[in-house]
Design an enzyme around this catalytic site. Sequence first.
Site, PDB file in Angstrom:
ATOM      1  N   GLU A 108       0.939  -1.269   0.028  1.00  0.00           N
ATOM      2  CA  GLU A 108      -0.029  -0.169   0.145  1.00  0.00           C
ATOM      3  C   GLU A 108       0.836   1.158   0.178  1.00  0.00           C
ATOM      4  OE1 GLU A 108      -3.402  -0.551   2.853  1.00  0.00           O
ATOM      5  OE2 GLU A 108      -3.106   1.426   3.260  1.00  0.00           O
ATOM      6  N   ASP A 110       0.109   5.442   0.662  1.00  0.00           N
ATOM      7  CA  ASP A 110      -1.307   6.238   0.919  1.00  0.00           C
ATOM      8  C   ASP A 110      -0.972   7.675   1.015  1.00  0.00           C
ATOM      9  OD1 ASP A 110      -2.519   3.892   1.445  1.00  0.00           O
ATOM     10  OD2 ASP A 110      -1.795   3.930   3.775  1.00  0.00           O
ATOM     11  N   GLU A 112      -3.507  10.373   2.922  1.00  0.00           N
ATOM     12  CA  GLU A 112      -4.885  10.347   3.645  1.00  0.00           C
ATOM     13  C   GLU A 112      -4.993  11.781   4.118  1.00  0.00           C
ATOM     14  OE1 GLU A 112      -5.385   6.314   6.183  1.00  0.00           O
ATOM     15  OE2 GLU A 112      -3.299   7.233   6.038  1.00  0.00           O
TER      16      GLU A 112
END
Length: 328
Positions: A108, A110, A112
């Site tokens: 992953e 990310d 955010e």
Amino acid sequence: MGFVARFLVFMSLFTGLVSGFALQKLPLIQFDEGYTHLFGDQNMIVNRDGKSVRLILDERTGSGFVSNDIYLHGFFSSSIKLPADYSAGVVIAFYLSNGDIYEKNHDEIDFEFLGNIRGKEWRIQTNIYGNGSTHLGREERYNLWFDPTEDFHQYSIMWSHSHIIFYVDNIPIREVKRTASMGGDFPAKPMSLYATIWDGSKWATNGGKYGVNYKFAPYVAQFTDLILHGCAVDPIEKVLSCQDGAAEDFRLASEITESQRKKMDSLRRKHMTYSYCYDRTRYKVALPECVVNPEEAKRLRVNDPVTFGGIPHRHGHGKHRSKSRQSI
Ligand SMILES: *[C@@H]1O[C@H](CO)[C@@H](O)[C@H](O)[C@H]1NC(C)=O
């Protein structure tokens, strides 16, 4: 100007051209060319221009979209405008993941965006996981040097076999270099690109102190200037097909120019509020790839209330999906 000076100017122009990866020149795509709806039935709206999308969170559901292809390396970008006003508990994520394919050892990368109470700013968190290293978060957090609810700003992830670079408005804010000590923790398997909005009441704002208040719903995040420039993987044949020049572009993009690096260092000094590398509560000894900078360590020892939690892939999407089916 003497020859040497002229030569140096020429060389710097030249290296500027060669190593300055022209992010702004990459082709923008229509939503349908690269993405499909993921969850949240009517809460994802493609605008009439076919290029921009709204993701909505209301008391019924959040929403999200996902790339049609899975990619092994690439440049992934969107301009995003975040919901204004009270947004505590709201999480908007723009990320790469293969959690749907590899349940136990997913990767992953990310971005955010964490909402906030009225009068307090949104924060961004970046993080990576590799091969299921979810017990080891590598979060960094920053406040922004602009109001992300007023205008669109470009958020980009460059992922190559050796580097991950997070950009905001084409300025690198974080560089992750693959080191031998990271082992499998560096994301290395093909991933899809996701954009989602959801209720992170339990953790997103002051560790869950302030949750989503649906009196202020709907919360609307807008996405435009979509770029998917990379090497798509055929899931059956396992063949890689890179867009024109993509492989060369990653090589170039992995090398941050000196002027870009200066900007990155300056932004990090001013705006980074948390780094896992200085969190001695979580990690008694800094993870091996951390390069500890004493000045930074001093500044970041006093950090804002720590927020973790991360993206509810697998379970999250499953739950959202079945929720949206129930409401049809
Ligand atoms: C990734 O995880 C799998 C399953 O746990 C393991 O077999 C494999 O060796 C790991 N790969 C790397 C590069 O660490």
